[in-house]
Design a protein around this motif. Structure first.
Motif, short mmCIF file in Angstrom:
data_model
loop_
_atom_site.label_atom_id
_atom_site.label_comp_id
_atom_site.label_asym_id
_atom_site.label_seq_id
_atom_site.Cartn_x
_atom_site.Cartn_y
_atom_site.Cartn_z
N SER A 294 0.83 -1.21 0.00
CA SER A 294 0.00 0.00 0.00
C SER A 294 0.86 1.26 0.00
O SER A 294 0.51 2.26 -0.62
CB SER A 294 -0.94 -0.01 1.21
N LEU A 295 2.02 1.21 0.68
CA LEU A 295 2.94 2.35 0.65
C LEU A 295 3.50 2.57 -0.74
O LEU A 295 3.66 3.71 -1.19
CB LEU A 295 4.07 2.13 1.66
N LEU A 296 3.80 1.49 -1.43
CA LEU A 296 4.27 1.60 -2.80
C LEU A 296 3.18 2.19 -3.70
O LEU A 296 3.45 3.06 -4.54
CB LEU A 296 4.69 0.22 -3.33
N ALA A 297 1.94 1.71 -3.52
CA ALA A 297 0.83 2.20 -4.34
C ALA A 297 0.56 3.68 -4.10
O ALA A 297 0.19 4.42 -5.01
CB ALA A 297 -0.43 1.37 -4.05
N ASP A 298 0.77 4.13 -2.86
CA ASP A 298 0.53 5.54 -2.52
C ASP A 298 1.70 6.44 -2.89
O ASP A 298 1.60 7.67 -2.74
CB ASP A 298 0.26 5.67 -1.01
N GLY A 299 2.80 5.86 -3.33
CA GLY A 299 3.96 6.66 -3.68
C GLY A 299 4.78 7.12 -2.50
O GLY A 299 5.64 8.00 -2.63
N LEU A 300 4.54 6.53 -1.33
CA LEU A 300 5.26 6.92 -0.12
C LEU A 300 6.60 6.20 0.00
O LEU A 300 7.43 6.57 0.83
CB LEU A 300 4.41 6.65 1.12
N MET A 301 6.81 5.16 -0.79
CA MET A 301 8.10 4.50 -0.87
C MET A 301 8.27 3.97 -2.28
O MET A 301 7.30 3.86 -3.03
CB MET A 301 8.22 3.37 0.18
N ALA A 310 13.13 2.50 -0.52
CA ALA A 310 13.56 3.81 -0.03
C ALA A 310 12.41 4.79 -0.12
O ALA A 310 11.38 4.52 -0.75
CB ALA A 310 14.75 4.31 -0.85
N LEU A 311 12.58 5.94 0.50
CA LEU A 311 11.61 7.01 0.36
C LEU A 311 11.65 7.55 -1.06
O LEU A 311 12.70 7.47 -1.72
CB LEU A 311 11.91 8.14 1.37
N PRO A 312 10.58 8.11 -1.57
CA PRO A 312 10.60 8.62 -2.95
C PRO A 312 11.59 9.77 -3.12
O PRO A 312 11.83 10.54 -2.18
CB PRO A 312 9.16 9.13 -3.15
N GLY A 313 12.17 9.86 -4.29
CA GLY A 313 13.07 10.97 -4.60
C GLY A 313 14.47 10.78 -4.06
O GLY A 313 15.25 11.73 -4.08
#
Length: 313
Positions: A294-301, A310-313
């Protein structure tokens, strides 16, 4: 009482609710503003030196989060990213990292996206117009009205939970409003809204403060309320809530807590974290994998290669 309001509440047979049309709305506003003048908390985003951007940051942080938890992170954000462009120029993962334990970390990504839109489409200035604000990522009707009102002194109905509770008790005689804002809430809010923009903006923050400090959900301090003599809920003997059961949200053991635990590992690491190192920090493996997805889907990781995150960016 207008039918659209009466249908929302089911008071007991012994309760008599005053018709909202008979309420002296102007007197309620005047007394609330007078009370606010000496009782308001000294919050940094309310001070004269607060910028529209710093006010916008506070509105994102205060969503579902108490003031006491927001004060320090807000100060850190304002110092680190004093303009929308400063935040937009930083990696989105740094916004997630700096969000810390405020909760609902998607707000950090949305604020970063809003900052990027402000930098790219609005010359780096937070818009003053309600409808333009609504076009920014993460800005809904409440946030747009709050920013326009608090930052630019525009005339808008600003409806958070505290305001809706105040106006519901005063005008409708019910203990609690509907769980989410409705058209009826907004129509009732218009009844209270002063015609002059400056006074309307002050009423917005004053009624919010009244709900936060006096007309609280669990232990209302009616003895200290400046509008007690106008309150139909108080006049009716403070009748118990007769609507659907109000269930407190559970946090322990939820997917939300699991997501927070996994994000905490990523925030504390300067490097990408291996899948096993990440997932072992939660006892329920299946729940941890579900939270990771779910974190991957939300773009949070993000996937950082070789089954590392890792965190995005």
């Amino acid at each position: 009482m207008p039918r659209r309001w009466a249908a929302r509440f089911r008071p007991t047979a012994t309760v008599s609710i005053v018709d909202p049309a008979a309420l002296d709305h102007a007197a309620v506003v005047t007394k609330t503003l007078r009370w606010y003048g000496h009782a308001a908390r000294d919050l940094p985003w309310r001070r004269s030196e607060a910028t529209p951007w710093s006010i916008m940051i506070s509105e994102f942080m205060l969503q579902q989060t108490p003031v006491a938890r927001v004060l320090q992170p807000w100060q850190q954000w304002v110092e680190r990213w004093p303009t929308p462009a400063a935040l937009a120029d930083a990696p989105s993962g740094e916004a997630v990292r700096a969000w810390g334990r405020l909760g609902y970390p998607r707000r950090a990504l949305r604020l970063h996206r809003a900052a990027t839109a402000i930098r790219d489409d609005h010359d780096g200035e937070v818009p003053a117009d309600y409808h333009i604000l609504l076009g920014l990522p993460g800005v809904g009707s409440y946030t747009a009205a709050a920013i326009a009102s608090f930052a630019y002194r525009r005339r808008h109905v600003v409806l958070d939970t505290n305001v809706r509770r105040v106006q519901t008790r005063v005008a409708l005689g019910a203990a609690y409003p509907h769980p989410s804002a409705t058209a009826a809430d907004r129509a009732l809010g218009e009844e209270f809204l002063p015609s002059k923009a400056e006074r309307a903006a002050r009423w917005a923050v004053a009624s919010m403060e009244l709900g936060a400090l006096i007309c609280t959900a669990r232990s209302p301090r009616c003895d200290a309320c400046p509008v007690r003599s106008h309150c139909s809920w108080y006049a009716a003997g403070r009748p118990d809530w007769d609507g659907p059961p109000r269930i407190a949200q559970r946090y322990e053991g939820t997917d939300r807590q699991c997501r927070g635990a996994l994000l905490g590992i990523l925030r504390s690491s300067d490097d990408a974290v291996g899948a096993e190192d990440l997932l072992q920090h939660w006892p329920d493996r299946r729940q941890a994998e579900r939270a990771r997805d779910s974190l991957l889907a939300d773009g949070l990781m993000i996937v950082a290669g070789d089954d590392r995150y890792a965190l995005p960016g």
